[in-house]
Design a protein around this motif. Structure first.
Motif, PDB file in Angstrom:
ATOM      1  N   MET A 279      70.454  28.638  65.149  1.00  0.00           N
ATOM      2  CA  MET A 279      70.164  28.874  63.747  1.00  0.00           C
ATOM      3  C   MET A 279      70.329  27.561  62.989  1.00  0.00           C
ATOM      4  SD  MET A 279      72.160  31.259  60.996  1.00  0.00           S
ATOM      5  CE  MET A 279      73.590  30.225  60.861  1.00  0.00           C
ATOM      6  N   ASN A 280      69.342  27.216  62.237  1.00  0.00           N
ATOM      7  CA  ASN A 280      69.401  26.032  61.402  1.00  0.00           C
ATOM      8  C   ASN A 280      69.784  26.477  59.979  1.00  0.00           C
ATOM      9  OD1 ASN A 280      68.966  23.775  59.864  1.00  0.00           O
ATOM     10  ND2 ASN A 280      67.009  23.262  60.817  1.00  0.00           N
ATOM     11  N   PRO A 281      71.017  26.195  59.522  1.00  0.00           N
ATOM     12  CA  PRO A 281      71.457  26.689  58.213  1.00  0.00           C
ATOM     13  C   PRO A 281      70.584  26.230  57.054  1.00  0.00           C
ATOM     14  CG  PRO A 281      73.318  25.833  59.449  1.00  0.00           C
ATOM     15  CD  PRO A 281      72.090  25.490  60.226  1.00  0.00           C
ATOM     16  N   ARG A 282      70.119  24.994  57.098  1.00  0.00           N
ATOM     17  CA  ARG A 282      69.266  24.512  55.995  1.00  0.00           C
ATOM     18  C   ARG A 282      67.973  25.294  55.907  1.00  0.00           C
ATOM     19  NH1 ARG A 282      69.636  17.955  55.865  1.00  0.00           N
ATOM     20  NH2 ARG A 282      71.683  17.881  54.899  1.00  0.00           N
ATOM     21  N   ARG A 283      67.375  25.575  57.053  1.00  0.00           N
ATOM     22  CA  ARG A 283      66.122  26.319  57.074  1.00  0.00           C
ATOM     23  C   ARG A 283      66.337  27.747  56.552  1.00  0.00           C
ATOM     24  NH1 ARG A 283      63.294  25.783  62.507  1.00  0.00           N
ATOM     25  NH2 ARG A 283      63.045  23.698  61.688  1.00  0.00           N
ATOM     26  N   VAL A 284      67.444  28.364  56.943  1.00  0.00           N
ATOM     27  CA  VAL A 284      67.751  29.715  56.468  1.00  0.00           C
ATOM     28  C   VAL A 284      67.938  29.717  54.954  1.00  0.00           C
ATOM     29  CG1 VAL A 284      69.466  31.568  56.545  1.00  0.00           C
ATOM     30  CG2 VAL A 284      68.750  30.453  58.651  1.00  0.00           C
ATOM     31  N   ILE A 285      68.653  28.733  54.441  1.00  0.00           N
ATOM     32  CA  ILE A 285      68.897  28.670  52.994  1.00  0.00           C
ATOM     33  C   ILE A 285      67.597  28.439  52.237  1.00  0.00           C
ATOM     34  CG2 ILE A 285      69.991  27.275  51.193  1.00  0.00           C
ATOM     35  CD1 ILE A 285      72.392  26.988  53.117  1.00  0.00           C
ATOM     36  N   VAL A 286      66.743  27.555  52.748  1.00  0.00           N
ATOM     37  CA  VAL A 286      65.465  27.298  52.065  1.00  0.00           C
ATOM     38  C   VAL A 286      64.602  28.549  52.044  1.00  0.00           C
ATOM     39  CG1 VAL A 286      63.283  26.041  52.283  1.00  0.00           C
ATOM     40  CG2 VAL A 286      65.444  24.816  52.474  1.00  0.00           C
ATOM     41  N   TRP A 287      64.465  29.224  53.179  1.00  0.00           N
ATOM     42  CA  TRP A 287      63.627  30.430  53.222  1.00  0.00           C
ATOM     43  C   TRP A 287      64.193  31.551  52.358  1.00  0.00           C
ATOM     44  CZ3 TRP A 287      58.793  30.561  54.276  1.00  0.00           C
ATOM     45  CH2 TRP A 287      58.244  29.653  55.161  1.00  0.00           C
ATOM     46  N   MET A 288      65.508  31.701  52.341  1.00  0.00           N
ATOM     47  CA  MET A 288      66.101  32.748  51.501  1.00  0.00           C
ATOM     48  C   MET A 288      65.964  32.405  50.019  1.00  0.00           C
ATOM     49  SD  MET A 288      66.872  35.309  53.211  1.00  0.00           S
ATOM     50  CE  MET A 288      67.700  36.210  51.939  1.00  0.00           C
ATOM     51  N   THR A 289      66.041  31.127  49.671  1.00  0.00           N
ATOM     52  CA  THR A 289      65.825  30.727  48.280  1.00  0.00           C
ATOM     53  C   THR A 289      64.395  31.044  47.857  1.00  0.00           C
ATOM     54  OG1 THR A 289      67.475  28.977  48.515  1.00  0.00           O
ATOM     55  CG2 THR A 289      65.930  28.788  46.673  1.00  0.00           C
ATOM     56  N   LEU A 290      63.437  30.757  48.717  1.00  0.00           N
ATOM     57  CA  LEU A 290      62.052  31.108  48.411  1.00  0.00           C
ATOM     58  C   LEU A 290      61.887  32.624  48.269  1.00  0.00           C
ATOM     59  CD1 LEU A 290      60.125  28.649  50.745  1.00  0.00           C
ATOM     60  CD2 LEU A 290      60.254  28.598  48.252  1.00  0.00           C
ATOM     61  N   ALA A 291      62.555  33.378  49.133  1.00  0.00           N
ATOM     62  CA  ALA A 291      62.473  34.837  49.054  1.00  0.00           C
ATOM     63  C   ALA A 291      63.064  35.355  47.740  1.00  0.00           C
ATOM     64  CB  ALA A 291      63.196  35.470  50.244  1.00  0.00           C
ATOM     65  N   VAL A 292      64.159  34.764  47.283  1.00  0.00           N
ATOM     66  CA  VAL A 292      64.757  35.172  46.014  1.00  0.00           C
ATOM     67  C   VAL A 292      63.810  34.862  44.859  1.00  0.00           C
ATOM     68  CG1 VAL A 292      66.628  34.639  44.383  1.00  0.00           C
ATOM     69  CG2 VAL A 292      67.146  35.070  46.774  1.00  0.00           C
ATOM     70  N   PHE A 293      63.176  33.699  44.888  1.00  0.00           N
ATOM     71  CA  PHE A 293      62.215  33.361  43.824  1.00  0.00           C
ATOM     72  C   PHE A 293      61.026  34.322  43.823  1.00  0.00           C
ATOM     73  CE2 PHE A 293      64.035  28.934  43.630  1.00  0.00           C
ATOM     74  CZ  PHE A 293      64.454  29.041  42.321  1.00  0.00           C
ATOM     75  N   VAL A 294      60.552  34.681  44.996  1.00  0.00           N
ATOM     76  CA  VAL A 294      59.445  35.644  45.075  1.00  0.00           C
ATOM     77  C   VAL A 294      59.877  36.995  44.520  1.00  0.00           C
ATOM     78  CG1 VAL A 294      58.024  36.962  46.696  1.00  0.00           C
ATOM     79  CG2 VAL A 294      58.253  34.499  46.962  1.00  0.00           C
ATOM     80  N   LEU A 295      61.069  37.438  44.880  1.00  0.00           N
ATOM     81  CA  LEU A 295      61.554  38.731  44.398  1.00  0.00           C
ATOM     82  C   LEU A 295      61.763  38.739  42.890  1.00  0.00           C
ATOM     83  CD1 LEU A 295      62.379  41.556  45.233  1.00  0.00           C
ATOM     84  CD2 LEU A 295      64.676  40.703  45.597  1.00  0.00           C
ATOM     85  N   VAL A 296      62.368  37.694  42.361  1.00  0.00           N
ATOM     86  CA  VAL A 296      62.563  37.614  40.904  1.00  0.00           C
ATOM     87  C   VAL A 296      61.212  37.493  40.202  1.00  0.00           C
ATOM     88  CG1 VAL A 296      63.533  36.192  39.046  1.00  0.00           C
ATOM     89  CG2 VAL A 296      64.908  36.721  41.041  1.00  0.00           C
ATOM     90  N   GLY A 297      60.275  36.761  40.793  1.00  0.00           N
ATOM     91  CA  GLY A 297      58.930  36.663  40.218  1.00  0.00           C
ATOM     92  C   GLY A 297      58.235  38.014  40.194  1.00  0.00           C
TER      93      GLY A 297
END
Length: 74
Positions: free
Chosen positions: A1-19
């Motif tokens: 598991m690459n922590p940076r990649r997980v954080i980036v993808w989850m941040t994008l998912a949060v922005f999509v959900l809030v959008g």
């Protein structure tokens, strides 16, 4: 598991959900409690993911040539 990649993808998912919330439900910015809830939960998630260490597990020396005696002891 690459922590940076997980954080980036989850941040994008949060922005999509809030959008999606902004477009479909709230017709603008969500109320401040919703934004604070998303922010706090996402920051907590990022801290946990950035601090987690991969599980190495117990290491057992592999047996190259098993014979019938090894199977009966097992």
């Amino acid at each position: 598991m690459n922590p940076r990649r997980v954080i980036v993808w989850m941040t994008l998912a949060v922005f999509v959900l809030v959008g999606w919330l902004m477009i479909t439900i709230f017709d603008g910015l969500p109320p401040w409690p919703v934004l604070i809830c998303f922010t706090i939960s996402h920051v907590f998630f990022c801290v946990v993911i950035s601090r987690v260490q991969p599980y190495r597990g117990p290491y057992v020396e592999p047996i190259n040539q098993r014979n019938a005696k090894d199977w009966s002891e097992g």
